[in-house]
Design an enzyme around this catalytic site. Structure first.
Site, PDB file in Angstrom:
ATOM      1  CG  HIS A  99      -2.120  -0.936   0.962  1.00 43.38           C
ATOM      2  ND1 HIS A  99      -3.409  -0.613   1.317  1.00 43.38           N
ATOM      3  CD2 HIS A  99      -2.194  -2.179   0.411  1.00 43.38           C
ATOM      4  CE1 HIS A  99      -4.217  -1.612   0.996  1.00 43.38           C
ATOM      5  NE2 HIS A  99      -3.490  -2.566   0.448  1.00 43.38           N
ATOM      6  CG  HIS A 267      -5.128 -11.332  -2.946  1.00 40.79           C
ATOM      7  ND1 HIS A 267      -6.218 -10.936  -3.693  1.00 40.79           N
ATOM      8  CD2 HIS A 267      -4.699 -10.206  -2.310  1.00 40.79           C
ATOM      9  CE1 HIS A 267      -6.439  -9.645  -3.519  1.00 40.79           C
ATOM     10  NE2 HIS A 267      -5.522  -9.177  -2.682  1.00 40.79           N
TER      11      HIS A 267
END
Length: 724
Positions: A99, A267
């Site tokens: 992020h 993921h």
């Protein structure tokens, strides 16, 4: 949409009303005023380091292996105040690094992990970054231990890279060298959305066509890094989400294969958190007692399975603390259906999943849960292009691991610029095209001989100065791309950019290239040196004798070393320094000029001195006379400033294209014409203060010195080797 650029999809990357308009409480009443502070935001007044502190030198003394060892140990050192999922912090630190890096956008090079900006608002309080404040606090003991040499920016990215390594991925490498900032990056326009997580409709012209998202934005919502995990505007639709994913990642300089690899690899580990509770305010809005943390959770009770971040709940794989092929095994092995998380968020869960494929609870391994997928995950299965790529990954896990490792390295290093800015033992030897490699230039040539040949070439001073400027002006301090090094102005796409005046450029290069060949100097050096020669001629004509500094060593990049597609985003669509813009935008010429100055790393005073000097030097695009407030064009005089401040003249708008006439107050005769990029220097109170310095009778020589210093700064902006 009112307040955004007119040409949204292919046009100006500066959003009107964004990083150049005033947000200060003192001046908020005058919304058309320019926010000059963006040129000064990271100056000496905000930096706590000593004036002679050299971060590059400090980094060289860092114990790189000890830092990595401490991070490896931290991965499984679960803390009572913020326990790790399954006893491993890997997923949390990967999310932190991701992020931090994921805010980068290719349109203007801003965002990214290169400055540690996730420590400050608005990023530290974006909904998508919930609980990453905890990750930074977990890293604090390591930052404290290693001090100045280990920047927050490096530590944040390294934590994610080490996390992957600790979970079994062979990483591609790591480069230290990022330098921290000490306050918010107010030059970055994150959008004009009405609220955080406003509907995507506020960012696009057509909700069904994500390519109509306003430049330079990449994320689908204010406060998100990429796309809404529940689907566009919170409505599950993997096919449409796939198009938003494609647009978002392409605006981060990622192709489809890199995008698919990052989605799958990102993921493969970790989980989403969706505790159903009354979550407190983000760090910037939290109470004093929260000690700088945010998102308080009254039902947390120190259990990993009680955390809340996105609202989705669950892991993507059966073994979320190890690198494996489990993500694709589950994605392709089952049919999936939409359901709601315990916090009420849309997510996808498998139909009739086998017990052995369920996921252990993050706190209680005796409890099993269904794995989940977001709408973006389902896009990898639904979109035919992504599916084909992911099927190749599924069949060849080693191919996936290598592709992901390279994409992760690119994601986390994209805004560091050339490899000369990388330090440490894990810097890959391979030159990657997105690093804009430039071969080393020759320094053994006779400088005086080159200057003599340039002076005898028949080129005008204005042509030489303008060409050198055009070669250097596309530098972006935001991601350290562009600039004169490499002489890419002679290659596609730059040689054909309208702002580079292709016909005039070809003529100038046709005379400079033989000089480079004859003398052994690189063309990049010759282009800059020609600008210096023209400038020295103009200085001498004005009655001064000042030599313009020059540093040898630029190289000439080849077509094979140039990622032409990504260079398209570096095209200047306006240049206030040469009084030109490609077309009309909602952003005013002076806003575009300020934005360019900020990307070049200029202060407001440097911007003013360069504009005034470039005008009298006669370097306007296409020979335009706008702003040339002198009868001695071609001489580096202070005439621009003197006449701009002379009350014997008055200013008059004459058409809708932003052109003004400068008239003699007594006779009414038109003396000069100008654009708003000229006149703002005399109308804006801060800029006028600088103008007045150079309009004074005693500062003609100071002006020449200051112009030369600012000019040299721009010419050397991409010479990272000079400060290594």
């Amino acid at each position: 949409m009112d307040g955004n650029n007119v040409n949204a999809t292919g046009g100006c990357p500066v959003m009107h009303g964004g990083n150049t308009t005033v947000a200060s409480p003192v001046t908020k009443w005058w919304p058309r005023a320019l926010n000059i502070d963006i040129l000064h935001q990271h100056g000496a007044r905000t930096n706590p380091m000593d004036a002679d502190y050299d971060h590059r030198e400090a980094v060289k003394g860092l114990d790189f292996e000890a830092v990595k060892a401490d991070l490896h140990a931290l991965m499984t050192d679960s803390q009572d105040w913020w326990p790790a999922d399954w006893g491993h912090y890997g997923g949390l630190f990967i999310r932190l690094a991701w992020h931090a890096a994921g805010s980068y956008r290719l349109g203007d090079g801003r965002g990214g992990a290169g400055t540690g900006n996730i420590r400050f608002a608005p990023l530290n309080s974006w909904p998508d970054n919930a609980s990453l404040d905890k990750a930074r606090r977990l890293l604090w003991p390591i930052k404290k231990k290693y001090g100045n040499a280990l920047s927050w920016a490096d530590l944040i990215v390294l934590s994610g890279t080490v996390a992957y390594s600790s979970m079994g991925l062979k990483t591609f490498g790591f480069g230290f060298g990022r330098e921290d900032i000490w306050g918010p990056e107010t030059d970055i326009n994150w959008g004009n959305d009405s609220v955080l997580e406003a509907p995507t409709d506020e960012r696009v012209e057509d909700i069904n066509d994500p390519s109509t998202m306003y430049n330079p934005l990449a994320a689908s919502h204010m406060g998100l890094i990429y796309v809404n995990p529940e689907g566009v505007n919170g409505n599950p639709d993997p096919a449409l989400t796939a198009e938003y994913v494609r647009t978002t990642f392409s605006r981060m300089a990622m192709n489809d294969e890199e995008t698919a690899a990052l989605t799958v690899g990102g993921h493969t580990v970790g989980k989403c958190h969706g505790m159903q509770a009354e979550i407190g305010a983000a760090p910037e809005g939290a109470t004093l007692a929260e000690a700088g943390l945010g998102w308080s959770n009254p039902k947390f009770e120190g259990k990993a399975n009680q955390a809340h971040t996105s609202g989705l709940e669950g892991a993507w794989t059966t073994n979320p603390t190890q690198w494996d092929n489990g993500y694709l095994e589950l994605l392709f092995g089952y049919e999936w259906q939409t359901t709601k998380s315990r916090a009420g968020a849309w997510q996808w869960e498998p139909i009739d999943i086998a017990e052995e494929h369920k996921v252990p609870d993050a706190s209680d391994p005796s409890v099993k849960h269904n794995p989940i997928m977001t709408d973006a995950d389902m896009a990898m299965k639904v979109d035919p292009i992504y599916r084909e790529i992911c099927e190749r990954f599924h069949k060849d896990p080693e191919y996936l691991a290598e592709t992901f490792a390279r994409a992760w390295f690119k994601l986390t290093h994209r805004d560091m610029g050339p490899k000369v800015n990388y330090y440490g033992p894990d810097v890959p030897a391979e030159d990657l095209i997105w690093q804009d490699p430039v071969p080393a230039g020759n320094t053994g040539y006779d400088l005086a001989a080159v200057k003599s040949k340039i002076a005898d070439s028949g080129l005008s001073a204005a042509d030489m100065i303008a060409t050198a400027w055009d070669s250097a002006r596309n530098f972006r301090g935001s991601d350290k791309r562009g600039g004169a090094n490499g002489a890419r102005i002679r290659l596609a796409p730059q040689k054909d950019w309208v702002g580079n005046e292709p016909e005039r450029l070809a003529k100038v290069l046709g005379l400079l290239e033989p000089i480079a060949t004859e003398t052994g100097a690189s063309l990049a050096d010759v282009i800059v040196l020609a600008g210096n020669v023209g400038l020295e001629q103009a200085i001498k004509a004005a009655g001064h004798d000042v030599e313009v500094p020059f540093a040898k060593g630029r190289g000439d990049a080849t077509e094979e070393q140039t990622d032409a597609d990504s260079f398209t985003d570096l095209e200047p669509l306006a240049d206030g320094f040469r009084n030109w813009q490609k077309e009309d935008y909602a952003a005013r010429p002076e806003e575009l000029m300020l934005d360019r100055a900020q990307l070049l790393g200029l202060t407001a005073a440097e911007m003013v001195v360069l504009v005034g000097g470039m005008r009298v030097l006669g370097t306007n695009y296409g020979g335009s006379r706008h702003g040339v407030f002198t009868d001695r064009e071609g001489q580096l005089t202070t005439d621009f400033f003197v006449n701009l401040t002379d009350m014997g003249y008055s200013w008059h708008p004459v058409d809708q294209d932003g052109i003004y006439e400068i008239r003699d107050r007594k006779t009414g005769a038109v003396k000069w014409t100008a654009t708003s990029a000229d006149l703002v220097l005399g109308s804006n109170s801060i800029l006028r203060a600088y103008v007045e310095v150079y309009a004074q009778d005693d500062n003609a020589e100071k002006f020449v010195r200051d112009f030369v210093a600012a000019w040299t700064k721009v010419m050397n902006a991409d010479r990272f080797d000079l400060v290594a």
